[in-house]
Write an enzyme that holds these catalytic residues in place. Sequence first.
Site, short mmCIF file in Angstrom:
data_model
loop_
_atom_site.label_atom_id
_atom_site.label_comp_id
_atom_site.label_asym_id
_atom_site.label_seq_id
_atom_site.Cartn_x
_atom_site.Cartn_y
_atom_site.Cartn_z
N HIS A 1 49.49 18.03 38.33
CA HIS A 1 49.67 18.97 37.22
C HIS A 1 50.88 18.59 36.37
O HIS A 1 50.78 18.47 35.13
CB HIS A 1 49.85 20.39 37.77
CG HIS A 1 50.12 21.42 36.73
ND1 HIS A 1 49.14 22.23 36.20
CD2 HIS A 1 51.28 21.78 36.09
CE1 HIS A 1 49.67 23.04 35.29
NE2 HIS A 1 50.97 22.79 35.21
N GLU A 2 52.03 18.41 37.02
CA GLU A 2 53.24 18.12 36.25
C GLU A 2 53.16 16.77 35.55
O GLU A 2 53.72 16.58 34.47
CB GLU A 2 54.47 18.20 37.15
CG GLU A 2 54.77 19.60 37.69
CD GLU A 2 54.92 20.64 36.60
OE1 GLU A 2 55.39 20.29 35.49
OE2 GLU A 2 54.57 21.82 36.84
N HIS B 1 51.46 14.15 28.33
CA HIS B 1 51.46 14.80 27.02
C HIS B 1 52.71 14.39 26.23
O HIS B 1 52.65 14.16 25.01
CB HIS B 1 51.41 16.32 27.21
CG HIS B 1 50.97 17.08 26.00
ND1 HIS B 1 50.95 18.45 25.97
CD2 HIS B 1 50.55 16.68 24.78
CE1 HIS B 1 50.53 18.86 24.79
NE2 HIS B 1 50.28 17.81 24.05
N HIS C 1 51.68 17.13 32.18
CA HIS C 1 52.69 17.43 31.16
C HIS C 1 53.41 16.16 30.73
O HIS C 1 53.69 15.94 29.54
CB HIS C 1 53.72 18.41 31.72
CG HIS C 1 53.27 19.82 31.83
ND1 HIS C 1 52.77 20.52 30.76
CD2 HIS C 1 53.27 20.69 32.89
CE1 HIS C 1 52.48 21.76 31.14
NE2 HIS C 1 52.78 21.89 32.43
#
Length: 677
Positions: free
Chosen positions: A467-468, A474, A471
Amino acid sequence: MPITVDELRENPLLRESPLPYRLPVFSEIRAEHYLPAFEKAFADHLAEIEAIRNNPEPADFANTAEAMERSGTLLRHVALVFFNISSSDTSEQLQAIETAIAPRLSEHMDAIQLDSKLYERFSQIDTAGLDRESGRLVEKYREEFIRMGAALDDQAKQRLRELNSTLSELSTKFSQDSLANLNSAAVLFDEVAELAGLSSNEIAAAASAAEQTGNLGKYLLTLIQPSAQPALESLHNRQSRRRLHEASISRGQGLTDTRTLDLAVQMATLRAERAQILGFESHADFETSDQTAPSLASINSMLGQFAPAAVKNALAEAAALAEEAGHSIEPWDWSYYSEKVRKSRYDVDLPALKPYFELERVLNDGVFYAANKLYGLSFTERPDLQGYHPDARVWEIHNDDGSGLGLFIGDYYTRDSKNGGAWMNPLVEQSDLFGWQSVVVNNLNIPKPPAGEPTLLSYDEVVTCFHEFGHALHGLFSDVRYPRFSGTEVPRDFVEYPSQVNEMWILWPEIVSNYARHYETGEPLPEETIEKLRAAKLWGEGFATTEYLGAALLDQAWHQLAPGAEPGDPLAFEAAALENAGVSLDLIPPRYRTGYFNHIFAGGYSAGYYAYIWSEVLDAETVEWFKENGGLSRANGDHFRKELLSVGNRIDPLQAFRNFRGRDARIEPLLTRRGLN
């Protein structure tokens, strides 16, 4: 005392970094460098702003909008470095600096955002003929000036300044007190028998944590930020589970720690007053005004739509747990018996899978491997580049053509000086205007094993790693001209979308077979076990959705307060809010209760915790698109990168989604994923 020229010259925060990608020279930065650097950065930025507002030439894009983007670079640099360290490796000295700087930053931003003359210059810019990104930049500045109060009268502006300054002080105090409460809530056990059910590595880590606090021969279970604690899944001793659970959910109530509840009440009421001055009915209405959600009503409708089905599923799960236990269950029993039901129904024992999830393999053969297959990225660890803490490791990332993309810093272990939870933040933000590439950080809170022992992750921690890093991608893939639009500088209810998409690769056959291998034997996680994991995905969704909605709806209750309303006792307010929202279950506390809800009282998610499930609508649609188009492939990854991950906020985020997906998102895939239809 004035800062001397020599002191400024010797300050590493004020010199251009000679390191790759402008990585800060952490080996030279000391706590005493931050305040002088902030002072210089404030002064420089105000001088730059003054030159823009007093420019005798007519306002145009170059001398106003682009000049604004060029201003404040030193302040942004110092703030990114400082707030990264204050959240990941704080100290009394750093906390004192944060306490001093927070209201100064608020006052500094007010001096700019409430400047009517500056706003007037932006109003005069002729946008005809500007490219799309430049035109959007002017539009966003104009919207921000109005939204933040530049058009108000002087009396209203003065009250806004007072409110913003006070709120920044309260938010800083909430953050610092919450961290202290998290550390003080750690549960000390005298006998190893009380920890029966934990692995030998977990027990060794608890013994090491106790020794570090002067309790040699005992065992300390430290807490993570959410209500639910990982050890509750495994602890056989019911009294041990109860102690751990009650320590977690009582944080901030002033029983054995600092009463952060009172700070929450102050912040909620002051935010309501500020919203009224700015022309909004509530703080939630104000916060929603620049998000992708079309209105506060639409958010309330979505959360309300999910609540009844989630609670129904949770109650069915509770009945199954009681049947498994042979007695009525309490909140501290839920995770323990949920794992037993998962095992009996699906033959999946999540705690027993830890030996297959060793951190180095999860990173290199899972997280990084998936990014290589999708986007052609390669990763080279750079031990020659120093992070801000010995546990913060640096990787250089290259595109498939060999060009450098940026730096990634992974800081995975928990410590008393680090905030709870997991997050990503930038240290350098990509911008073509300056020729900068991204440097991003992932912070997690994985218990550190004793020296020489492997770091074995829970399945949830594997999810967090993926998940991290979503980020991080992104931020790393950002391809914009103006810093304002870089990477994750998107609406809050969109920012979780790319990170949630990256979770889809955890059990993707080619990925899981590459990283999920026993740390001692190298044997892969059996395919039948992986299939059982996939089959069991709906189990526990009632609990997961209900605890999430409890937090999201609690957030909305605090921030839909009308101006002047008195919430009264915060615990009574919390109980009433959950009851009114239909998610008040004694067995399932909200993921975050008021006293330790850092997201909304110390982070950027006030009135925005709904963002996770709002973004998940887009995420579920994106997973469907990947499956429909062949899954894990460079073509699919390149399309997602080009149309969505790289554009930041230079185009409307929902338009970026349409460009990627070919249409607007539908809610049905999410309802199916969560078992709500």
